[in-house]
Scaffold this motif. Structure first.
Motif, mmCIF file in Angstrom:
data_model
loop_
_atom_site.group_PDB
_atom_site.id
_atom_site.type_symbol
_atom_site.label_atom_id
_atom_site.label_comp_id
_atom_site.label_asym_id
_atom_site.label_seq_id
_atom_site.Cartn_x
_atom_site.Cartn_y
_atom_site.Cartn_z
ATOM 1 N N ILE A 556 0.821 -1.213 0.000
ATOM 2 C CA ILE A 556 0.000 0.000 0.000
ATOM 3 C C ILE A 556 0.862 1.273 0.000
ATOM 4 O O ILE A 556 0.508 2.277 -0.633
ATOM 5 C CB ILE A 556 -1.000 -0.011 1.188
ATOM 6 C CG1 ILE A 556 -2.018 1.112 1.042
ATOM 7 C CG2 ILE A 556 -0.288 0.086 2.515
ATOM 8 C CD1 ILE A 556 -3.019 0.874 -0.048
ATOM 9 N N SER A 557 2.018 1.234 0.676
ATOM 10 C CA SER A 557 2.886 2.422 0.703
ATOM 11 C C SER A 557 3.329 2.786 -0.707
ATOM 12 O O SER A 557 3.337 3.965 -1.085
ATOM 13 C CB SER A 557 4.144 2.173 1.536
ATOM 14 O OG SER A 557 3.797 1.822 2.830
ATOM 15 N N GLU A 558 3.709 1.789 -1.466
ATOM 16 C CA GLU A 558 4.165 2.022 -2.840
ATOM 17 C C GLU A 558 3.020 2.585 -3.686
ATOM 18 O O GLU A 558 3.215 3.490 -4.498
ATOM 19 C CB GLU A 558 4.690 0.722 -3.480
ATOM 20 C CG GLU A 558 5.988 0.204 -2.879
ATOM 21 C CD GLU A 558 5.792 -0.557 -1.569
ATOM 22 O OE1 GLU A 558 4.638 -0.624 -1.061
ATOM 23 O OE2 GLU A 558 6.786 -1.076 -1.023
ATOM 24 N N GLU A 559 1.826 2.033 -3.482
ATOM 25 C CA GLU A 559 0.677 2.481 -4.259
ATOM 26 C C GLU A 559 0.342 3.939 -3.920
ATOM 27 O O GLU A 559 0.065 4.740 -4.819
ATOM 28 C CB GLU A 559 -0.533 1.568 -3.986
ATOM 29 C CG GLU A 559 -1.818 1.938 -4.724
ATOM 30 C CD GLU A 559 -1.746 1.765 -6.241
ATOM 31 O OE1 GLU A 559 -0.675 1.351 -6.745
ATOM 32 O OE2 GLU A 559 -2.745 2.065 -6.929
ATOM 33 N N VAL A 560 0.404 4.270 -2.646
ATOM 34 C CA VAL A 560 0.131 5.655 -2.237
ATOM 35 C C VAL A 560 1.184 6.592 -2.833
ATOM 36 O O VAL A 560 0.855 7.651 -3.381
ATOM 37 C CB VAL A 560 0.092 5.773 -0.691
ATOM 38 C CG1 VAL A 560 0.153 7.238 -0.252
ATOM 39 C CG2 VAL A 560 -1.162 5.099 -0.142
ATOM 40 N N ALA A 561 2.441 6.175 -2.768
ATOM 41 C CA ALA A 561 3.514 6.986 -3.335
ATOM 42 C C ALA A 561 3.290 7.187 -4.829
ATOM 43 O O ALA A 561 3.486 8.291 -5.358
ATOM 44 C CB ALA A 561 4.869 6.323 -3.081
ATOM 45 N N ARG A 562 2.842 6.135 -5.501
ATOM 46 C CA ARG A 562 2.610 6.215 -6.943
ATOM 47 C C ARG A 562 1.478 7.201 -7.247
ATOM 48 O O ARG A 562 1.583 8.044 -8.143
ATOM 49 C CB ARG A 562 2.244 4.814 -7.488
ATOM 50 C CG ARG A 562 2.163 4.734 -9.017
ATOM 51 C CD ARG A 562 1.625 3.380 -9.480
ATOM 52 N NE ARG A 562 0.213 3.185 -9.149
ATOM 53 C CZ ARG A 562 -0.812 3.697 -9.824
ATOM 54 N NH1 ARG A 562 -0.595 4.454 -10.886
ATOM 55 N NH2 ARG A 562 -2.055 3.472 -9.438
ATOM 56 N N LEU A 563 0.397 7.109 -6.479
ATOM 57 C CA LEU A 563 -0.752 7.991 -6.712
ATOM 58 C C LEU A 563 -0.394 9.447 -6.436
ATOM 59 O O LEU A 563 -0.803 10.351 -7.164
ATOM 60 C CB LEU A 563 -1.932 7.564 -5.829
ATOM 61 C CG LEU A 563 -2.605 6.242 -6.222
ATOM 62 C CD1 LEU A 563 -3.529 5.763 -5.106
ATOM 63 C CD2 LEU A 563 -3.390 6.401 -7.522
ATOM 64 N N ILE A 564 0.374 9.677 -5.375
ATOM 65 C CA ILE A 564 0.781 11.046 -5.055
ATOM 66 C C ILE A 564 1.633 11.595 -6.194
ATOM 67 O O ILE A 564 1.403 12.697 -6.698
ATOM 68 C CB ILE A 564 1.564 11.086 -3.716
ATOM 69 C CG1 ILE A 564 0.608 10.808 -2.546
ATOM 70 C CG2 ILE A 564 2.259 12.440 -3.527
ATOM 71 C CD1 ILE A 564 1.267 10.709 -1.195
ATOM 72 N N GLN A 565 2.605 10.785 -6.586
ATOM 73 C CA GLN A 565 3.501 11.176 -7.675
ATOM 74 C C GLN A 565 2.708 11.507 -8.940
ATOM 75 O O GLN A 565 2.919 12.536 -9.580
ATOM 76 C CB GLN A 565 4.465 9.997 -7.933
ATOM 77 C CG GLN A 565 5.500 10.248 -9.008
ATOM 78 C CD GLN A 565 6.524 11.295 -8.549
ATOM 79 O OE1 GLN A 565 6.551 11.663 -7.388
ATOM 80 N NE2 GLN A 565 7.316 11.780 -9.482
ATOM 81 N N GLN A 566 1.761 10.632 -9.259
ATOM 82 C CA GLN A 566 0.932 10.793 -10.452
ATOM 83 C C GLN A 566 0.164 12.114 -10.400
ATOM 84 O O GLN A 566 0.137 12.870 -11.369
ATOM 85 C CB GLN A 566 -0.049 9.615 -10.505
ATOM 86 C CG GLN A 566 -0.881 9.509 -11.746
ATOM 87 C CD GLN A 566 -1.923 8.394 -11.591
ATOM 88 O OE1 GLN A 566 -2.767 8.446 -10.694
ATOM 89 N NE2 GLN A 566 -1.843 7.381 -12.435
ATOM 90 N N GLN A 567 -0.450 12.391 -9.245
ATOM 91 C CA GLN A 567 -1.240 13.624 -9.147
ATOM 92 C C GLN A 567 -0.351 14.865 -9.092
ATOM 93 O O GLN A 567 -0.757 15.934 -9.538
ATOM 94 C CB GLN A 567 -2.165 13.572 -7.921
ATOM 95 C CG GLN A 567 -3.321 12.600 -8.097
ATOM 96 C CD GLN A 567 -4.480 12.898 -7.141
ATOM 97 O OE1 GLN A 567 -4.647 13.999 -6.641
ATOM 98 N NE2 GLN A 567 -5.304 11.890 -6.893
ATOM 99 N N MET A 568 0.853 14.723 -8.511
ATOM 100 C CA MET A 568 1.782 15.865 -8.497
ATOM 101 C C MET A 568 2.215 16.164 -9.924
ATOM 102 O O MET A 568 2.295 17.337 -10.320
ATOM 103 C CB MET A 568 3.022 15.545 -7.656
ATOM 104 C CG MET A 568 2.765 15.434 -6.178
ATOM 105 S SD MET A 568 2.401 17.038 -5.389
ATOM 106 C CE MET A 568 3.891 17.274 -4.463
#
Lengths: 572, 572
Positions: A556-568
């Protein structure tokens, strides 16, 4: 942050005095609290947003070589007398006397203060350019503060000032600041336009406003559908070169029109659309001298354009001024005007094959007048651009958009450096005034504009880069479901190390938590319940799209990091 | 930052109106510029220092669970009327009327504002504790601002406020803040002491001041040579239990002493040291009622202690008040006083075997008086502690140090929550006032105190953690030595990615550059010249120790990182 420990109190009801959505949502979401009219406390949630915006500003200003400093809020009257603004500035300026009876003001802007600093330090061309900015709380005693952070009396502003050797160098600095501002608003995740703006009465030579596009915006923008041209409606030009086939006579036909003076009445009387008539509007300056504008009946006279042409501030003419000038109210036209009358004709009038207008005498209009009688020297673009007008650059169609001004870059020239004697010695040892620019961003207003542009009926939808929290973790039943609670606790610890997490650990129903997280506008929600844990998963909800899916707890940490990165990245 | 581009202008001369070294060095180093008396601009160099201090504050406050917010500078009078301070606060409070004639002030402190926010949000014990702070520009119209950032009229303060359910919980929060403050000043690289302080007239129950130790400090501190006891001299207790072998009679012997009333004269007349005599000082309160203090002749009466005992503000008694009370000026003693005279006896008097004091009648003293005649009920610690007094805790010797107050933590109790009705419902549904604490740090003053503590005759010696730049790179002859310039350019690029570097790229003599870097106080200097490059090295100079050595260019980044790390850790 744990919700149970945070200073975070949402409200169900929309306060009755909040007119715009950003104001309503900031109050309901527990972002701000009103202390007095136009004066707000930024509660921790709002302060997180503002600090993120400030940091983006700092990074981009530094990138373009500007240095941060902090000038006093309290400024001595002497400085403002040097520039002449102590006398000119109206009641918006908060003036006070100190205990020794000396005059001060709380600076709503700092041209005088920065010019004073720079003139005492810089003496040679070798010291230039200099580019300085601050992020400061300002006070401007607006007569009718409203819209929450959009138009407050106390507000946070980034104000920057540049000093260059000449116009060319100043233009280069201006470009850098234009670039910095574009990066800042892009990184804030905002859809915006930099538009050419009127320089107003500060007398600067050139300026751009940065407008966040939003239907609720107070400002109109003309934007070309093809090229990059965009301008504030106050300033936008219409590139249409109207053509006609002149008909009619040089004298026209007198028609009795007693009591008919509104465009509506005349349109009905002549059986023609307003676009076939002439609209006339009368202004006067401080001394009561008239300034008339004539446009095609379907268009509006643009007061700012008329003011620029006449070089004076204008307001609606009164009967006395009209009578004194010998102009007949309601029946004036672009001909038969008393000699010396100051007036302008909009190019839109060129589209008329023949003209119908006031006859210049009471109760009469003229029709069948040839456009050839109009004085060529009086033509100037004085009407406000409307949807479908021509771009002045590429002649494509202009669109009209609404926007909220969040930034303003401005070439000041030597207005302040001359009045305050901020000079330097050039290569030849000759004294020269420094050439200045000034650059402002409303920090609180940027946050408010972000909400105006990004919300739905549930609440705020923050762009990832300026969200107070990037992720919220919700437990469904923490007091009775020990496993969910323990999982959420450890997930919170893990995520908090790498991103901004709000952990809704309150013993509340999930519905309440979901409503709060949507109102507050947190981009990502992680829901942990017995049901998701049965599948060793966490439910992810994306605020913006509403998308929901289960993701394995393990990654889940990786997925959250990915989503944050994507939206940034979506902001860049 | 390249020096040539930075807004950085040092001065050779010390401005004549700067009395203390921090003020002098900040002006000479181009850190600040005076805009008006007690009102300064923080130029980029000072602002870098202040922002580093602010960030340390933020990190430590967050660690202890406090949340940042921002309250308005302009506060409506109504709030200050609720607490009663609108009437009580003196001319230091900047008051103004807005354009609608409503009364406001610029808040020099925000107890009222925060209490208003919290009382509207918090309603239940479940919402507590709450701990909120801000870092804000304040205004206090000091009658005689001085010492630069040390005692300005406009200044930056971190002010925090806590709200708890009861005294016990409030004490826990107080401990957290005490811990946070200790970490903050330690991380700022300061040698400091947390000292017990008088709570003054705010009426709080308990407080500590954080004092940066410096010879130039305005405050005196009594500090135990053995245990952790430390207190402001205003409040420090003397733990000495004086003992004597009473001699003399109950009436003593009348001695004619016309014209002798100073301690010096009496000491000479009686041929005894001041320590063998009684010193008497007369104060009066607002109503003119006397309050007398008697201490041993070698000690001073402590006005603050007397004020605490009498519960009133005091000032020196005038002849009228003395005459009205029937007390003879210059000849009063701890006996023969009119009935109802309010007076206190310091325990130091117990060390006298026999007493010499004013006889209570003009031109006469008594000697050979037995200490047994003194009224036991009147003894109280009313003298100011001096070097060598006893620690009230462990009875070891007290040392007297000088300090600058940079922080203050304060248990407020329910003063504001009661007057402003900030209550909550406890577990039993009963309404209770919240128990408050308040916590302040002078941000600019902390920077000034750091200089007072860390400087030499060349300039400032910044602690690594708050230095505006950690490293300065100096080239010796950039315009003629291309190799040095190119090496410095690339070293600058490399170092700038990991630390705060000032690159002195000016075409100035090395002496000028060295003098500036020492004045500004940058902890590490890297000098690159033809000579060092011949040995493929860079010269490192450590500002604090003056140590100088060559280090291979190849591993200079690592060496700089190591030195920074070392100096940062020295603060912890």
């Amino acid at each position: 942050m744990r919700y149970s420990q945070a200073f975070l109190f949402t409200a169900k009801e929309t306060p009755s005095d909040a007119e715009v959505i950003s104001h309503q949502l900031m109050l309901r979401g527990g972002y701000i609290k009103k202390t007095a009219a136009g004066i707000y406390s930024y509660l921790p949630l709002a302060w997180r947003v503002l600090r993120k915006i400030e940091n983006i500003i700092r990074e981009e200003m530094t990138r373009e070589g500007a240095e941060e400093l902090m000038m006093p809020a309290a400024l001595p009257a002497e400085l403002w007398m040097e520039s002449g603004r102590w006398q000119k500035y109206g009641p918006e300026l908060l003036r006070f006397q100190d205990r020794h009876g000396r005059d001060f003001c709380i600076g709503p802007t700092h041209e005088e203060a920065i010019t004073d600093i720079v003139r005492h330090a810089v003496s040679s061309y070798r010291h230039l350019p200099k580019n300085l900015y601050q992020i400061q709380t300002k006070f401007r005693d607006e007569i009718r503060p409203r819209f929450g952070l959009m138009r407050g009396r106390e507000f946070i502003m980034k104000d920057g000032y540049s000093f260059d050797v000449d116009d060319e160098a100043s233009a280069t600095t201006y470009e850098k600041m234009y670039r910095a501002y574009s990066s800042i608003f892009r990184r804030c995740g905002l859809s915006f336009k930099a538009v050419e703006a009127d320089s107003g009465q500060i007398g600067g030579s050139f300026s751009h406003e940065f407008m966040v596009l939003a239907n609720s915006g107070e400002d109109g923008i003309a934007s070309c559908s093809k090229c990059s041209y965009a301008a504030n409606l106050e300033k936008a030009f219409n590139g249409n070169t109207y053509q006609c086939t002149p008909r009619g006579s040089t004298t026209g036909e007198r028609v009795s029109t007693p009591g008919l003076s509104s465009m509506e009445q005349l349109s009905e009387f002549f059986g023609l659309p307003a676009a076939a008539l002439v609209k006339s509007v009368a202004f006067m300056d401080e001394e009561g001298t008239l300034c008339l504008g004539f446009v095609r009946g379907d268009r509006e006279v643009n007061q700012v354009k008329l003011e620029r042409l006449s070089g004076k501030a204008l307001h609606a003419a009164d009967g006395e001024a009209l009578a004194k000038a010998g102009v007949v109210a309601g029946y004036m036209g672009p001909i038969n005007l008393p000699a010396d009358t100051r007036y302008w004709l909009d190019p839109s009038l060129r589209s008329l094959d023949e003209i119908i207008c006031g006859a210049g005498e009471a109760d009469f209009h003229l029709r069948g007048l040839s456009p050839a009688v109009l004085d060529e020297k009086r033509f100037a673009d004085i009407s406000t651009v409307i949807e479908g007008d021509c771009c002045p650059r590429c002649h494509s169609e202009l669109n009209i958009l609404r926007g909220i001004e969040v930034g303003h870059v401005f070439r000041l020239g030597t207005v302040y450096s001359q009045s305050m004697k901020a000079t330097y010695l050039d290569r030849n040892g000759k004294e020269q005034p420094m050439v200045m620019g000034c650059y402002g961003i409303g920090v609180g207003r940027t946050a408010a504009a972000a909400i105006e542009q990004n919300h739905d009926d549930k609440g705020i939808i923050w762009p990832m880069s300026i969200a107070p929290y990037q992720v919220v973790i919700c437990t469904v039943n923490p007091s009775r479901d020990e496993q969910s609670r323990a999982t959420a606790d450890s997930l919170y610890e893990r995520l908090a190390a790498t991103c901004d997490v709000l952990y809704d650990d309150r013993d509340e129903r999930p519905g309440v938590k979901f409503i709060d997280s949507e109102l507050i506008g947190i981009p990502l929600r992680l829901t942990i319940s017995q049901k998701t844990l049965e599948q060793s998963s966490v439910e992810i909800t994306i605020r913006k799209s509403g998308e929901k899916y289960l993701h394995p707890l393990e990654t889940i940490s990786e997925e959250v990091a990915r989503l944050i990165q994507q939206q940034m990245e979506a902001c860049l």
